[in-house]
Design a protein around this motif. Sequence first.
Motif, PDB file in Angstrom:
ATOM      1  N   PHE A 176      -6.723 -23.159  20.110  1.00 60.71           N
ATOM      2  CA  PHE A 176      -5.353 -23.549  19.807  1.00 60.71           C
ATOM      3  C   PHE A 176      -5.312 -24.944  19.197  1.00 60.71           C
ATOM      4  N   ILE A 177      -6.093 -25.869  19.762  1.00 62.95           N
ATOM      5  CA  ILE A 177      -6.138 -27.220  19.208  1.00 62.95           C
ATOM      6  C   ILE A 177      -6.774 -27.201  17.817  1.00 62.95           C
ATOM      7  N   PHE A 178      -7.798 -26.383  17.646  1.00 65.12           N
ATOM      8  CA  PHE A 178      -8.435 -26.266  16.330  1.00 65.12           C
ATOM      9  C   PHE A 178      -7.446 -25.728  15.305  1.00 65.12           C
ATOM     10  N   TYR A 179      -6.627 -24.770  15.713  1.00 62.43           N
ATOM     11  CA  TYR A 179      -5.641 -24.189  14.794  1.00 62.43           C
ATOM     12  C   TYR A 179      -4.560 -25.197  14.424  1.00 62.43           C
ATOM     13  N   LEU A 180      -4.195 -26.070  15.368  1.00 64.47           N
ATOM     14  CA  LEU A 180      -3.101 -27.001  15.116  1.00 64.47           C
ATOM     15  C   LEU A 180      -3.552 -28.317  14.503  1.00 64.47           C
ATOM     16  N   TYR A 181      -4.687 -28.856  14.954  1.00 65.44           N
ATOM     17  CA  TYR A 181      -4.998 -30.242  14.639  1.00 65.44           C
ATOM     18  C   TYR A 181      -6.281 -30.459  13.840  1.00 65.44           C
ATOM     19  N   LEU A 201      -2.221 -17.983  27.727  1.00 57.78           N
ATOM     20  CA  LEU A 201      -2.726 -18.683  26.551  1.00 57.78           C
ATOM     21  C   LEU A 201      -3.551 -17.763  25.660  1.00 57.78           C
ATOM     22  N   PHE A 202      -4.358 -16.895  26.280  1.00 54.56           N
ATOM     23  CA  PHE A 202      -5.137 -15.930  25.505  1.00 54.56           C
ATOM     24  C   PHE A 202      -4.210 -14.961  24.772  1.00 54.56           C
ATOM     25  N   HIS A 203      -3.142 -14.545  25.443  1.00 54.86           N
ATOM     26  CA  HIS A 203      -2.162 -13.663  24.800  1.00 54.86           C
ATOM     27  C   HIS A 203      -1.495 -14.363  23.620  1.00 54.86           C
ATOM     28  N   ALA A 204      -1.177 -15.657  23.781  1.00 54.60           N
ATOM     29  CA  ALA A 204      -0.577 -16.418  22.682  1.00 54.60           C
ATOM     30  C   ALA A 204      -1.543 -16.546  21.508  1.00 54.60           C
ATOM     31  N   VAL A 205      -2.824 -16.756  21.791  1.00 54.46           N
ATOM     32  CA  VAL A 205      -3.827 -16.863  20.725  1.00 54.46           C
ATOM     33  C   VAL A 205      -3.941 -15.547  19.962  1.00 54.46           C
ATOM     34  N   LEU A 206      -3.967 -14.428  20.667  1.00 53.29           N
ATOM     35  CA  LEU A 206      -4.054 -13.123  20.007  1.00 53.29           C
ATOM     36  C   LEU A 206      -2.827 -12.853  19.138  1.00 53.29           C
ATOM     37  N   LEU A 207      -1.646 -13.165  19.672  1.00 55.18           N
ATOM     38  CA  LEU A 207      -0.433 -12.956  18.887  1.00 55.18           C
ATOM     39  C   LEU A 207      -0.408 -13.847  17.649  1.00 55.18           C
ATOM     40  N   ASN A 208      -0.913 -15.078  17.761  1.00 55.59           N
ATOM     41  CA  ASN A 208      -0.993 -15.958  16.593  1.00 55.59           C
ATOM     42  C   ASN A 208      -1.990 -15.443  15.562  1.00 55.59           C
ATOM     43  N   ILE A 209      -3.075 -14.844  16.040  1.00 55.92           N
ATOM     44  CA  ILE A 209      -4.045 -14.252  15.105  1.00 55.92           C
ATOM     45  C   ILE A 209      -3.408 -13.088  14.350  1.00 55.92           C
ATOM     46  N   TYR A 210      -2.672 -12.231  15.078  1.00 58.35           N
ATOM     47  CA  TYR A 210      -1.983 -11.118  14.408  1.00 58.35           C
ATOM     48  C   TYR A 210      -0.965 -11.635  13.390  1.00 58.35           C
ATOM     49  N   TYR A 211      -0.248 -12.679  13.768  1.00 55.38           N
ATOM     50  CA  TYR A 211       0.751 -13.251  12.860  1.00 55.38           C
ATOM     51  C   TYR A 211       0.079 -13.889  11.641  1.00 55.38           C
ATOM     52  N   PHE A 212      -1.045 -14.552  11.856  1.00 52.43           N
ATOM     53  CA  PHE A 212      -1.771 -15.169  10.746  1.00 52.43           C
ATOM     54  C   PHE A 212      -2.292 -14.106   9.775  1.00 52.43           C
ATOM     55  N   TYR A 240       7.314 -16.062  24.415  1.00 55.87           N
ATOM     56  CA  TYR A 240       7.108 -14.684  24.859  1.00 55.87           C
ATOM     57  C   TYR A 240       5.810 -14.543  25.644  1.00 55.87           C
ATOM     58  N   ALA A 241       4.737 -15.170  25.175  1.00 53.98           N
ATOM     59  CA  ALA A 241       3.438 -15.030  25.843  1.00 53.98           C
ATOM     60  C   ALA A 241       3.437 -15.672  27.222  1.00 53.98           C
ATOM     61  N   PHE A 242       4.202 -16.735  27.417  1.00 59.58           N
ATOM     62  CA  PHE A 242       4.231 -17.456  28.694  1.00 59.58           C
ATOM     63  C   PHE A 242       5.449 -17.086  29.535  1.00 59.58           C
ATOM     64  N   ARG A 243       6.080 -15.948  29.260  1.00 57.40           N
ATOM     65  CA  ARG A 243       7.317 -15.610  29.968  1.00 57.40           C
ATOM     66  C   ARG A 243       7.094 -15.356  31.453  1.00 57.40           C
ATOM     67  N   PHE A 244       5.919 -14.868  31.829  1.00 58.56           N
ATOM     68  CA  PHE A 244       5.664 -14.593  33.248  1.00 58.56           C
ATOM     69  C   PHE A 244       5.332 -15.869  34.020  1.00 58.56           C
ATOM     70  N   CYS A 245       5.061 -16.962  33.306  1.00 60.15           N
ATOM     71  CA  CYS A 245       4.884 -18.242  33.996  1.00 60.15           C
ATOM     72  C   CYS A 245       6.202 -18.764  34.545  1.00 60.15           C
ATOM     73  N   ARG A 246       7.312 -18.345  33.939  1.00 62.14           N
ATOM     74  CA  ARG A 246       8.620 -18.807  34.368  1.00 62.14           C
ATOM     75  C   ARG A 246       9.265 -17.906  35.404  1.00 62.14           C
ATOM     76  N   LYS A 247       8.679 -16.753  35.647  1.00 63.38           N
ATOM     77  CA  LYS A 247       9.266 -15.811  36.605  1.00 63.38           C
ATOM     78  C   LYS A 247       8.866 -16.189  38.026  1.00 63.38           C
ATOM     79  N   GLY A 248       9.823 -16.011  38.944  1.00 61.24           N
ATOM     80  CA  GLY A 248       9.533 -16.291  40.348  1.00 61.24           C
ATOM     81  C   GLY A 248       8.532 -15.309  40.927  1.00 61.24           C
TER      82      GLY A 248
END
Length: 222
Positions: A87-92, A152-163, A211-219
């Motif tokens: 993720f850092i490599f992709y951004l910075y 985070l892994f889910h977010a990386v995969l979704l970003n790869i699909y989007y890319f 969307y990828a981190f939505r379950f982090c916010r759930k009780g």
Amino acid sequence: MQSATTDKKYTANPSSAQEPANNSSYTDEKKYQFVSLTKDESSFLNKKRKSWKLANPRGLYTFRDQPIGIFSCMLHIATFLVCAFLFIFYLYLPHDKELINGIGSYSNITPLERFSRVLLIGLILFNLNSLKVNIKAYPIKRYWFAMASNSLFHAVLLNIYYFLFSILCIAFVGAAQGMDLFSAFEIFEESANYEIFLIIDTFISAGIIWYAFRFCRKGLKQ
């Protein structure tokens, strides 16, 4: 003359008094009624419960009462570190500086791109902090690293699909005009529509992380 009528005290009907209690017990029985599973269904459920969840935050949240072993925790930590590096490599770490003879190097990052990168990092930290708060309210052993790495892994995969989808769109437009992928990307980067694309890209990337981190916010205690 004294009246022959006498005062009567009306009492509640016993059947009507017991009706709410009966309804409550019936509701509880109906709520906790067990459903029999077939052998294949039980085998499938146990397989999902004990499977390694690397990019499956939904499954991890569903079986959050399942104990997480030491080996699985180490795997989650390694996955989290690798995904954080990607993720850092992709951004910075892309080539954001250009060298001009006689002048030196300068950064070609626009203010919108800087804002987008700060926003994405802020969203990730916000969701990880929400996960930490949920863990304090209802602690589950080794759950933080497991959910953080899965999200985070889910977010990386979704970003790869989007890319890949973005590259295919640029390649399709370039091929329609008789250009290769690199020429089409250079022309698109220098066009006036590139700023509009950056705005849309910011919203899409933020939506992917949310969307990828939505379950982090759930009780956890539900």
